[in-house]
Design a protein around this motif. Sequence first.
Motif, mmCIF file in Angstrom:
data_model
loop_
_atom_site.group_PDB
_atom_site.id
_atom_site.type_symbol
_atom_site.label_atom_id
_atom_site.label_comp_id
_atom_site.label_asym_id
_atom_site.label_seq_id
_atom_site.Cartn_x
_atom_site.Cartn_y
_atom_site.Cartn_z
ATOM 1 N N ASP A 1 0.849 -1.183 0.000
ATOM 2 C CA ASP A 1 0.000 0.000 0.000
ATOM 3 C C ASP A 1 0.889 1.239 0.000
ATOM 4 O OD1 ASP A 1 -1.036 -0.166 3.521
ATOM 5 O OD2 ASP A 1 0.922 0.038 2.572
ATOM 6 N N PRO A 2 0.336 2.383 -0.372
ATOM 7 C CA PRO A 2 1.162 3.591 -0.505
ATOM 8 C C PRO A 2 1.905 3.920 0.774
ATOM 9 C CG PRO A 2 -0.986 3.946 -1.492
ATOM 10 C CD PRO A 2 -1.052 2.624 -0.781
ATOM 11 N N GLY A 3 3.169 4.176 0.638
ATOM 12 C CA GLY A 3 3.969 4.571 1.780
ATOM 13 C C GLY A 3 4.605 3.429 2.525
ATOM 14 N N ASN A 4 4.281 2.215 2.115
ATOM 15 C CA ASN A 4 4.849 1.048 2.793
ATOM 16 C C ASN A 4 5.594 0.154 1.814
ATOM 17 O OD1 ASN A 4 3.911 1.478 5.498
ATOM 18 N ND2 ASN A 4 1.862 0.955 4.769
ATOM 19 N N GLN A 5 6.460 -0.679 2.379
ATOM 20 C CA GLN A 5 7.189 -1.612 1.543
ATOM 21 C C GLN A 5 6.298 -2.777 1.145
ATOM 22 O OE1 GLN A 5 10.631 -2.711 3.914
ATOM 23 N NE2 GLN A 5 11.880 -1.162 2.905
ATOM 24 N N ARG A 6 6.678 -3.409 0.065
ATOM 25 C CA ARG A 6 5.961 -4.603 -0.364
ATOM 26 C C ARG A 6 6.189 -5.696 0.676
ATOM 27 N NH1 ARG A 6 6.365 -5.911 -6.692
ATOM 28 N NH2 ARG A 6 5.812 -3.698 -6.647
ATOM 29 N N GLU A 7 5.119 -6.414 1.044
ATOM 30 C CA GLU A 7 5.242 -7.418 2.089
ATOM 31 C C GLU A 7 4.629 -8.733 1.652
ATOM 32 O OE1 GLU A 7 3.223 -5.829 5.510
ATOM 33 O OE2 GLU A 7 1.290 -5.688 4.499
ATOM 34 N N LEU A 8 5.200 -9.806 2.173
ATOM 35 C CA LEU A 8 4.712 -11.142 1.881
ATOM 36 C C LEU A 8 3.320 -11.339 2.475
ATOM 37 C CD1 LEU A 8 5.243 -14.185 1.031
ATOM 38 C CD2 LEU A 8 6.044 -14.480 3.392
ATOM 39 N N VAL A 9 2.451 -11.967 1.702
ATOM 40 C CA VAL A 9 1.137 -12.363 2.220
ATOM 41 C C VAL A 9 1.115 -13.864 2.442
ATOM 42 C CG1 VAL A 9 -1.339 -12.446 1.775
ATOM 43 C CG2 VAL A 9 -0.009 -10.426 1.079
ATOM 44 N N THR B 1 2.529 -24.436 2.613
ATOM 45 C CA THR B 1 2.133 -23.030 2.640
ATOM 46 C C THR B 1 2.873 -22.251 3.711
ATOM 47 O OG1 THR B 1 0.289 -23.527 4.122
ATOM 48 C CG2 THR B 1 -0.171 -23.530 1.759
ATOM 49 N N ASN B 2 2.953 -20.944 3.478
ATOM 50 C CA ASN B 2 3.567 -20.023 4.437
ATOM 51 C C ASN B 2 2.726 -18.761 4.428
ATOM 52 O OD1 ASN B 2 5.592 -18.897 6.188
ATOM 53 N ND2 ASN B 2 6.312 -17.715 4.434
ATOM 54 N N TYR B 3 2.334 -18.296 5.603
ATOM 55 C CA TYR B 3 1.484 -17.116 5.719
ATOM 56 C C TYR B 3 2.129 -16.047 6.590
ATOM 57 C CZ TYR B 3 -2.434 -20.000 4.046
ATOM 58 O OH TYR B 3 -3.269 -20.794 3.306
ATOM 59 N N ALA B 4 1.880 -14.803 6.243
ATOM 60 C CA ALA B 4 2.225 -13.717 7.145
ATOM 61 C C ALA B 4 1.304 -13.783 8.353
ATOM 62 C CB ALA B 4 2.052 -12.373 6.439
#
Length: 120
Positions: free
Chosen positions: A40-48, A57-60
């Motif tokens: 989202d704007p202003g934040n770094q890309r993050e794993l979901v 599977t791996n989840y945030a």
Amino acid sequence: QVQLVESGGGLVQPGGSLRLSCVASSMMFSIYTMGWYRQDPGNQRELVATITTGGDTNYADFVKGRFTISRDNAAENTVYLQMNSLKPEDTAIYYCIADGGLSGSVSRFWGQGTQVTVSS
């Protein structure tokens, strides 16, 4: 190269659900782990979430219990993200990823992104 086509984003009210889909295709490469990131704007890309070809599977932490990642390897490599109990803070651009390549050389490929907006 690996081509990724995403679909399923949109506007949903808090507490609602959406399902994202992503189809990965390649003429030359094998496709391994697939998954989703968001930004989202202003934040770094993050794993979901990610899922391997074997279904691991791996989840945030912030999506555990609410989002479910799944995969269909039958015809094409398709990954889904079922998002339930959506919150306004889940609003972001969601990017599909796929790790693809040949033995000994694997790269991560990114989709164009699909907007998810959670708002009343």
